[in-house]
Design a protein around this motif. Structure first.
Motif, PDB file in Angstrom:
ATOM      1  N   MET A   1       0.678  11.795  -7.378  1.00 58.16           N
ATOM      2  CA  MET A   1       0.495  10.345  -7.291  1.00 58.16           C
ATOM      3  C   MET A   1       1.251   9.797  -6.089  1.00 58.16           C
ATOM      4  O   MET A   1       2.217  10.386  -5.623  1.00 58.16           O
ATOM      5  CB  MET A   1       0.979   9.667  -8.586  1.00 58.16           C
ATOM      6  N   ILE A   2       0.774   8.662  -5.622  1.00 59.48           N
ATOM      7  CA  ILE A   2       1.441   7.963  -4.516  1.00 59.48           C
ATOM      8  C   ILE A   2       1.681   6.526  -4.976  1.00 59.48           C
ATOM      9  O   ILE A   2       0.800   5.928  -5.610  1.00 59.48           O
ATOM     10  CB  ILE A   2       0.546   7.954  -3.253  1.00 59.48           C
ATOM     11  N   ILE A   3       2.850   5.991  -4.652  1.00 54.40           N
ATOM     12  CA  ILE A   3       3.141   4.602  -5.002  1.00 54.40           C
ATOM     13  C   ILE A   3       3.458   3.837  -3.728  1.00 54.40           C
ATOM     14  O   ILE A   3       4.284   4.269  -2.923  1.00 54.40           O
ATOM     15  CB  ILE A   3       4.295   4.525  -6.021  1.00 54.40           C
ATOM     16  N   LYS A   4       2.763   2.727  -3.538  1.00 54.80           N
ATOM     17  CA  LYS A   4       2.944   1.908  -2.335  1.00 54.80           C
ATOM     18  C   LYS A   4       3.480   0.533  -2.721  1.00 54.80           C
ATOM     19  O   LYS A   4       2.796  -0.214  -3.426  1.00 54.80           O
ATOM     20  CB  LYS A   4       1.590   1.709  -1.622  1.00 54.80           C
ATOM     21  N   PRO A   5       4.675   0.180  -2.256  1.00 61.71           N
ATOM     22  CA  PRO A   5       5.159  -1.187  -2.472  1.00 61.71           C
ATOM     23  C   PRO A   5       4.379  -2.168  -1.586  1.00 61.71           C
ATOM     24  O   PRO A   5       4.074  -1.835  -0.436  1.00 61.71           O
ATOM     25  CB  PRO A   5       6.620  -1.143  -2.027  1.00 61.71           C
ATOM     26  N   VAL A   6       4.061  -3.323  -2.134  1.00 60.48           N
ATOM     27  CA  VAL A   6       3.428  -4.389  -1.351  1.00 60.48           C
ATOM     28  C   VAL A   6       4.344  -5.612  -1.448  1.00 60.48           C
ATOM     29  O   VAL A   6       4.381  -6.273  -2.489  1.00 60.48           O
ATOM     30  CB  VAL A   6       2.025  -4.744  -1.907  1.00 60.48           C
ATOM     31  N   PRO A   7       5.115  -5.915  -0.385  1.00 64.32           N
ATOM     32  CA  PRO A   7       5.990  -7.093  -0.448  1.00 64.32           C
ATOM     33  C   PRO A   7       5.147  -8.368  -0.532  1.00 64.32           C
ATOM     34  O   PRO A   7       4.210  -8.542   0.253  1.00 64.32           O
ATOM     35  CB  PRO A   7       6.762  -7.035   0.875  1.00 64.32           C
ATOM     36  N   VAL A   8       5.468  -9.235  -1.493  1.00 70.24           N
ATOM     37  CA  VAL A   8       4.726 -10.483  -1.693  1.00 70.24           C
ATOM     38  C   VAL A   8       5.707 -11.626  -1.936  1.00 70.24           C
ATOM     39  O   VAL A   8       6.873 -11.386  -2.262  1.00 70.24           O
ATOM     40  CB  VAL A   8       3.737 -10.380  -2.886  1.00 70.24           C
ATOM     41  N   SER A  14       4.755  -6.290  -5.366  1.00 67.56           N
ATOM     42  CA  SER A  14       3.631  -5.732  -6.106  1.00 67.56           C
ATOM     43  C   SER A  14       3.606  -4.256  -5.707  1.00 67.56           C
ATOM     44  O   SER A  14       4.245  -3.857  -4.737  1.00 67.56           O
ATOM     45  CB  SER A  14       2.315  -6.385  -5.689  1.00 67.56           C
ATOM     46  N   TYR A  15       2.854  -3.459  -6.464  1.00 70.84           N
ATOM     47  CA  TYR A  15       2.739  -2.033  -6.135  1.00 70.84           C
ATOM     48  C   TYR A  15       1.316  -1.561  -6.347  1.00 70.84           C
ATOM     49  O   TYR A  15       0.598  -2.096  -7.198  1.00 70.84           O
ATOM     50  CB  TYR A  15       3.650  -1.194  -7.047  1.00 70.84           C
ATOM     51  N   LEU A  16       0.927  -0.536  -5.594  1.00 69.63           N
ATOM     52  CA  LEU A  16      -0.265   0.236  -5.917  1.00 69.63           C
ATOM     53  C   LEU A  16       0.205   1.568  -6.482  1.00 69.63           C
ATOM     54  O   LEU A  16       1.061   2.235  -5.886  1.00 69.63           O
ATOM     55  CB  LEU A  16      -1.118   0.537  -4.682  1.00 69.63           C
ATOM     56  N   ALA A  27      -3.056  -1.891  -9.699  1.00 72.50           N
ATOM     57  CA  ALA A  27      -2.203  -2.870  -9.030  1.00 72.50           C
ATOM     58  C   ALA A  27      -1.186  -3.367 -10.049  1.00 72.50           C
ATOM     59  O   ALA A  27      -1.567  -3.803 -11.139  1.00 72.50           O
ATOM     60  CB  ALA A  27      -3.035  -4.029  -8.512  1.00 72.50           C
ATOM     61  N   ILE A  28       0.086  -3.284  -9.703  1.00 76.10           N
ATOM     62  CA  ILE A  28       1.136  -3.808 -10.587  1.00 76.10           C
ATOM     63  C   ILE A  28       1.536  -5.188 -10.088  1.00 76.10           C
ATOM     64  O   ILE A  28       1.888  -5.364  -8.914  1.00 76.10           O
ATOM     65  CB  ILE A  28       2.360  -2.848 -10.636  1.00 76.10           C
ATOM     66  N   LYS A  35      -3.263  -9.878  -0.348  1.00 74.30           N
ATOM     67  CA  LYS A  35      -2.413  -8.816   0.211  1.00 74.30           C
ATOM     68  C   LYS A  35      -2.625  -7.492  -0.518  1.00 74.30           C
ATOM     69  O   LYS A  35      -2.597  -6.421   0.083  1.00 74.30           O
ATOM     70  CB  LYS A  35      -0.930  -9.209   0.109  1.00 74.30           C
ATOM     71  N   VAL A  36      -2.832  -7.589  -1.825  1.00 71.75           N
ATOM     72  CA  VAL A  36      -3.015  -6.376  -2.622  1.00 71.75           C
ATOM     73  C   VAL A  36      -4.391  -5.759  -2.319  1.00 71.75           C
ATOM     74  O   VAL A  36      -4.513  -4.534  -2.171  1.00 71.75           O
ATOM     75  CB  VAL A  36      -2.847  -6.704  -4.124  1.00 71.75           C
ATOM     76  N   LEU A  37      -5.398  -6.615  -2.186  1.00 74.98           N
ATOM     77  CA  LEU A  37      -6.736  -6.126  -1.826  1.00 74.98           C
ATOM     78  C   LEU A  37      -6.697  -5.402  -0.485  1.00 74.98           C
ATOM     79  O   LEU A  37      -7.302  -4.336  -0.302  1.00 74.98           O
ATOM     80  CB  LEU A  37      -7.710  -7.314  -1.771  1.00 74.98           C
ATOM     81  N   GLU A  38      -5.949  -5.982   0.455  1.00 73.81           N
ATOM     82  CA  GLU A  38      -5.769  -5.368   1.769  1.00 73.81           C
ATOM     83  C   GLU A  38      -5.126  -3.973   1.630  1.00 73.81           C
ATOM     84  O   GLU A  38      -5.533  -3.022   2.305  1.00 73.81           O
ATOM     85  CB  GLU A  38      -4.872  -6.295   2.614  1.00 73.81           C
ATOM     86  N   ALA A  39      -4.155  -3.867   0.736  1.00 70.25           N
ATOM     87  CA  ALA A  39      -3.475  -2.580   0.519  1.00 70.25           C
ATOM     88  C   ALA A  39      -4.445  -1.541  -0.059  1.00 70.25           C
ATOM     89  O   ALA A  39      -4.390  -0.361   0.307  1.00 70.25           O
ATOM     90  CB  ALA A  39      -2.277  -2.761  -0.407  1.00 70.25           C
ATOM     91  N   PHE A  40      -5.330  -1.967  -0.951  1.00 70.64           N
ATOM     92  CA  PHE A  40      -6.357  -1.046  -1.457  1.00 70.64           C
ATOM     93  C   PHE A  40      -7.212  -0.519  -0.303  1.00 70.64           C
ATOM     94  O   PHE A  40      -7.496   0.670  -0.213  1.00 70.64           O
ATOM     95  CB  PHE A  40      -7.266  -1.747  -2.482  1.00 70.64           C
TER      96      PHE A  40
END
Ligand SMILES: [Zn+2]
Length: 254
Positions: A1-8, A14-16, A27-28, A35-40
């Motif tokens: 698994m990979i976990i990506k932090p998304v600063p918001v 938020s995290y993926l 999405a957590i 921003k989260v959609l962009e990360a996806f």
């Protein structure tokens, strides 16, 4: 698994949570759906579901829009007040993110319906937990709704996860938390080490269960060192929850 932090927002994360087998991701707390959609998109993964830690707007406030923009995905939470929730989870209930199994852990204290999400990749042995506003790096959430004994129980639940479990928390409060941790335990060398590290580190997520047990005053209410540093004569009869409450009140006024 990979976990990506998304600063918001100002200091939220938020995290993926990405399952590499299926290229699906959760999405957590996607409070800023764009921003989260962009990360996806950046990571080339397909939205599978939303996992919400608690009902506060800076965590759940983007859910309705996120459900739509991520393609009508399931939206999980542990509290009926969670915006946009499509399925409420009970303590220890599991959900699938691709082939990963995620377990909801009731972690009340900050709010009464707060949930953390534990995930273990059985292929690689990686373990992670998303702790929202229950547990931060070297700190914990304010007691808005729950009691100190509820928070103690929640922190014990998290402390009992394997030491190498990575902790993905909801706010970048680490440097401030460490200032307070040092104030409580001036002679704790693990806190000193972490302060030097955090000063040179922009994004401090994730922590680990092992490190929190060494540096987090709220996870150290049973530590003899902390008790020695904090308690005065006459405090001998304080319960673990009393000590947690005492530290929480000190932090609220720090
Ligand atoms: Zn909160």
């Amino acid at each position: 698994m990979i976990i990506k932090p998304v600063p918001v927002l100002q200091d939220n994360y938020s995290y993926l949570l990405i399952d590499e087998d299926t290229n699906k991701a959760a999405a957590i707390d996607p409070v800023e759906p764009a921003k989260v959609l962009e990360a996806f998109k950046e990571n080339g993964v397909t939205p599978d579901c939303i996992l919400t830690t608690h009902h506060h707007w800076d965590h759940a406030g983007g859910n309705k829009d996120a459900v739509k923009s991520l393609g009508n995905v399931e939206c999980y939470g542990g509290d009926e007040r969670v915006e946009g929730m499509t399925k409420q989870l009970k303590d220890k209930e599991t959900v699938k993110v691709g082939n990963l199994e995620v377990k909801a852990l009731a972690t009340a204290g900050h709010t009464t319906g707060h949930v953390s999400y534990f995930v273990e990749d059985t292929k690689t042995g990686q373990r992670a937990v998303f702790t929202g506003d229950c547990l931060f790096s070297s700190g914990c959430g304010r007691l808005f709704e729950g009691s100190a004994s509820q928070m103690l129980h929640s922190l014990d639940t998290l402390a009992n996860l394997p030491d190498d479990t990575k902790i993905y928390f909801g706010h970048e409060y680490t440097r401030k938390n460490l200032e307070f941790a040092e104030h409580v335990e001036p002679d704790n060398s693990d806190i000193q080490k972490k302060i030097s590290w955090a000063k040179a580190t922009h994004v401090t997520t994730p922590s680990t269960v092992e490190n929190e047990k060494l540096t987090n005053p709220f996870m150290r209410v049973r530590s003899q060192e902390l008790r020695k540093a904090l308690l005065k004569s006459g405090d001998e009869n304080l319960s673990d929850a009393d000590i947690l409450l005492k530290i929480r009140k000190m932090k609220d006024n720090f």
